[in-house]
Scaffold this active site. Structure first.
Site, PDB file in Angstrom:
ATOM      1  N   ARG A 176       0.840  -1.201   0.000  1.00 13.34           N
ATOM      2  CA  ARG A 176       0.000   0.000   0.000  1.00 13.34           C
ATOM      3  C   ARG A 176       0.876   1.252   0.000  1.00 13.34           C
ATOM      4  NH1 ARG A 176      -4.719   0.064   4.323  1.00 13.34           N
ATOM      5  NH2 ARG A 176      -5.391   1.804   3.003  1.00 13.34           N
ATOM      6  N   CYS A 234      -1.387   6.158   9.168  1.00 14.06           N
ATOM      7  CA  CYS A 234      -1.675   4.840   8.592  1.00 14.06           C
ATOM      8  C   CYS A 234      -2.788   5.045   7.573  1.00 14.06           C
ATOM      9  CB  CYS A 234      -2.058   3.847   9.683  1.00 14.06           C
ATOM     10  SG  CYS A 234      -3.510   4.340  10.646  1.00 14.06           S
TER      11      CYS A 234
END
Length: 299
Positions: A176, A234
Site C-alpha cells: 500500500r 496509517c
C-alpha cells in the site's frame, strides 16, 4: 507505569479489591463489528467498545475514515462503559492490539492516566486457560470527566512539512505504501518523504509486542533517536496508534496524524509519492534494516 499488562498480571488485578475496568475493542477491517464475538466469549467483567461508533466520528470522507471523536462524544461513551474518575483501565482486542491501541491512545489523549493494553489480547487470555464469560454486558453508568489534547496530534499541512525536520512513519503494509494496491482509499501511494514502518513488525509471532530492546533496535534502524521529531499515520488513524504504542515502549514519543492516508487521499491537490522510500529526514539515507533476529529475543 507500563503500557502493557500480561494475562497473569491481569488475572491478579481482577481478583484484587480494586479491579480495573475492562474494555473489549475487538475490531478489524474485515470485521469492524466485534459485538457478536464479544457476546459469544469475553473476559469476565468486560464491556464491549465499538471502535467505529465510539472511538471515531465517522461521516465526512474528507476527514478520513476514522477521525477523532469529540471530547464530549468520547465522555458520553466512556460513561456508558461504566468509567469513573480514577479508574484503572485495561483494553484488549482479539490479539494484535490494533483496536485496543486506539482505545489506549484516545483515553490517554483524554487525560486517563492509568490505562494499559492486554499484551496478546483475548487470544493470549484464552491460550493461558483463563476463564471466559458470554452474553451482553450492561454496566452501571459512570461519571468520568474527560480532558483533551493530552497527546500530540498533527494535521495534513503539518504532515506535509514533517519530513523536512523529522521522521514521518507510514504504518501501512509495504504494498500500500508503494502504491501497488489500495483497497480502501481513492488514491494509492504515500505522503512524500514518509518512511514505511509496517505495524506488523511491532509484533512477535504470538501477537505480543516486542520488548523495549527489540523495538528500540527497530526504530533505530530508521535513524530515530530520542532527539528526533516523530509523527505517524496509517490508513485511517487506527493502526498508527499501534505504532505510537510501539514507539512508547521503545522510549520514543510520537505525534498522530489523525486523518491519515484516508484524509490525505480524499483531499484534492495533495501530492502523492509511489515506490520505495529510501530516505528518512530529507537528505538522510536510511540504514539497512537488520531484520527480526535480535527482536525475537528482546521481549
Amino acid at each position: 507505569m507500563t503500557l502493557l499488562i500480561d494475562t497473569f498480571e491481569l488475572a491478579e488485578a481482577l481478583a484484587s479489591s480494586a479491579p480495573p475496568r475492562l474494555l473489549d475493542v475487538r475490531w478489524s477491517l474485515a470485521q469492524p463489528d466485534g459485538s457478536a464475538d464479544f457476546e459469544a466469549s469475553h473476559i469476565p467483567g468486560a464491556v464491549y467498545v465499538d471502535l467505529d461508533t465510539e472511538l471515531a466520528d465517522i461521516g465526512d470522507p474528507a476527514r478520513g475514515r476514522h477521525p477523532l471523536p469529540t471530547r464530549e462524544a468520547l465522555e458520553h461513551a466512556a460513561r456508558g462503559w461504566g468509567l469513573n474518575d480514577g479508574d484503572a483501565v485495561v483494553a484488549y482486542d482479539g490479539g494484535p492490539s490494533y483496536g485496543s491501541a486506539r482505545a489506549w491512545w484516545l483515553l490517554r489523549h483524554a487525560g486517563v492516566a492509568n490505562v494499559r493494553i492486554l499484551d496478546g489480547g483475548f487470544a493470549a487470555w484464552t491460550g493461558a486457560g483463563r476463564p471466559v464469560a458470554s452474553g451482553p454486558s450492561h454496566p452501571a453508568r459512570g461519571g468520568i470527566a474527560l480532558d483533551w489534547d493530552r497527546m500530540p496530534v498533527i494535521d495534513a499541512d503539518e504532515a506535509a512539512e514533517w519530513p523536512s525536520h523529522g521522521f514521518l512513519l507510514d504504518a501501512r503494509a509495504p504494498e500500500r505504501f508503494r502504491g501497488e494496491i489500495e483497497p480502501m482509499d481513492p488514491v494509492a501511494g504515500h505522503i512524500p518523504g514518509a518512511i514505511n514502518a509496517p505495524t506488523t513488525d511491532n509484533l512477535a509471532e504470538d501477537g505480543r509486542f516486542y520488548g523495549r530492546g527489540g523495538l528500540g533496535e527497530r526504530f533505530a534502524d530508521f535513524g530515530i533517536d530520542g532527539a528526533d521529531d516523530v509523527a505517524v499515520y496509517c490508513g485511517s488513524g487506527v493502526t498508527a496508534a499501534h505504532q505510537i504504542v510501539a514507539l512508547e515502549i521503545a522510549g520514543f514519543h510520537a505525534a498522530l496524524y489523525a486523518g491519515s492516508w484516508s484524509e490525505w487521499a480524499n483531499t484534492p491537490g495533495r501530492p502523492v509519492a509511489t515506490g520505495q522510500q529510501d530516505f528518512g529526514r530529507i537528505g538522510h539515507p536510511l540504514p539497512h534494516a537488520k531484520g527480526h533476529v535480535a527482536r525475537q529475543q528482546a521481549r
